[in-house]
Design a protein around this motif. Structure first.
Motif, PDB file in Angstrom:
ATOM      1  N   UNK A   1       0.832  -1.209   0.000  1.00 38.56           N
ATOM      2  CA  UNK A   1       0.000   0.000   0.000  1.00 38.56           C
ATOM      3  C   UNK A   1       0.868   1.262   0.000  1.00 38.56           C
ATOM      4  N   UNK A   2       1.977   1.209   0.736  1.00 42.58           N
ATOM      5  CA  UNK A   2       2.893   2.348   0.733  1.00 42.58           C
ATOM      6  C   UNK A   2       3.459   2.595  -0.654  1.00 42.58           C
TER       7      UNK A   2
ATOM      8  N   UNK B   1      -0.418   6.427   7.159  1.00 42.57           N
ATOM      9  CA  UNK B   1      -1.123   5.316   7.790  1.00 42.57           C
ATOM     10  C   UNK B   1      -2.458   5.085   7.096  1.00 42.57           C
ATOM     11  N   UNK B   2      -2.908   3.836   7.131  1.00 43.77           N
ATOM     12  CA  UNK B   2      -4.236   3.487   6.642  1.00 43.77           C
ATOM     13  C   UNK B   2      -4.972   2.739   7.748  1.00 43.77           C
TER      14      UNK B   2
ATOM     15  N   UNK C   1      -2.181   0.961   9.805  1.00 45.20           N
ATOM     16  CA  UNK C   1      -1.039   0.371   9.114  1.00 45.20           C
ATOM     17  C   UNK C   1      -0.018   1.439   8.770  1.00 45.20           C
ATOM     18  N   UNK C   2       1.245   1.243   9.161  1.00 44.11           N
ATOM     19  CA  UNK C   2       2.294   2.216   8.851  1.00 44.11           C
ATOM     20  C   UNK C   2       2.811   2.002   7.425  1.00 44.11           C
ATOM     21  N   UNK C   3       2.261   2.714   6.459  1.00 41.08           N
ATOM     22  CA  UNK C   3       2.631   2.476   5.062  1.00 41.08           C
ATOM     23  C   UNK C   3       3.834   3.301   4.611  1.00 41.08           C
TER      24      UNK C   3
ATOM     25  N   UNK D   1       2.752  -5.383  -6.628  1.00 38.48           N
ATOM     26  CA  UNK D   1       3.344  -4.679  -5.486  1.00 38.48           C
ATOM     27  C   UNK D   1       3.267  -5.536  -4.224  1.00 38.48           C
ATOM     28  N   UNK D   2       2.167  -6.259  -4.085  1.00 38.82           N
ATOM     29  CA  UNK D   2       1.985  -7.134  -2.927  1.00 38.82           C
ATOM     30  C   UNK D   2       3.017  -8.264  -2.958  1.00 38.82           C
ATOM     31  N   UNK D   3       3.199  -8.874  -4.120  1.00 43.72           N
ATOM     32  CA  UNK D   3       4.208  -9.938  -4.254  1.00 43.72           C
ATOM     33  C   UNK D   3       5.605  -9.392  -3.958  1.00 43.72           C
TER      34      UNK D   3
END
Length: 196
Positions: free
Chosen positions: A13-14, A27-28, A59-61, A182-184
């Motif tokens: 996400x960041x 953050x999210x 979440x600390x993105x 991006x997640x991978x």
């Protein structure tokens, strides 16, 4: 396991926010359903029915280092899990479910309005399962999105593998394929950091 999933999601996400030029988002607010079953009731010994609640975690993105990000995520999750309010959520949900439909809908709509995404993990089955004699080789979970919450990410363990399911509102997240990459990349980065 949820800490690892949240760390990977935060990294992705960041990266997505920075790619889109949203450098000021740090953050999210994330809704995280958690299991209330004791460990002895996990897996094949579980009784029927769900015993869950939900916590919200920021979440600390904006933390680029995956290990530092994991430490922050872990601390925040543990703090939220130990909050006395966690055990009250199922009771409150039960009370609200008996309210008139219009009131319940309004409450749900307002409650979900501040949540940016949903991330959950489902304890899986460690042994092979079959359908009509054919072995199940993979199991991808689905966590539905909620109003004003365009992304849901679910993790499911089956045998010795973890499977990730993504659900997104296509009007709010038009780059789901890119986000998947991006997640991978974020999880690969985390694995490399742990090995070092």
């Amino acid at each position: 396991m949820i800490d690892v999933l949240l760390t990977g999601v935060a990294g992705a996400m960041g990266r997505r926010h920075r790619t889109q030029g949203h450098h000021d988002v740090e953050e999210l607010l994330t809704l995280v359903p958690i299991n209330l079953r004791p460990p002895e009731e996990f897996g094949l010994d579980a009784t029927l029915g769900n015993r869950t609640t939900a916590i919200s975690v920021r979440l600390p993105i904006a933390i680029p280092d995956p290990i530092a990000r994991f430490r922050v995520v872990h601390e925040r999750v543990e703090n939220r899990k130990s909050s006395p309010s966690v055990t009250m959520v199922p009771t409150l949900a039960h009370l609200i479910s008996g309210s008139p439909r219009w009131l319940f809908r309004q409450f749900a709509h307002r409650a979900s309005g501040s949540i940016d995404l949903i991330v959950t993990n489902v304890p899986g089955i460690p042994v092979p399962r079959y359908v009509a004699g054919a072995e199940i080789t993979a199991g991808y979970p689905i966590a539905p999105t909620a109003p004003h919450t365009p992304v849901s990410i679910a993790l499911y363990g089956y045998r010795d593998s973890l499977f990730i399911g993504l659900d997104a509102d296509g009007t709010a997240m038009t780059d789901l394929d890119e986000f998947e990459d991006m997640l991978c990349a974020s999880f690969s980065e985390l694995v490399r950091a742990v090995r070092v």
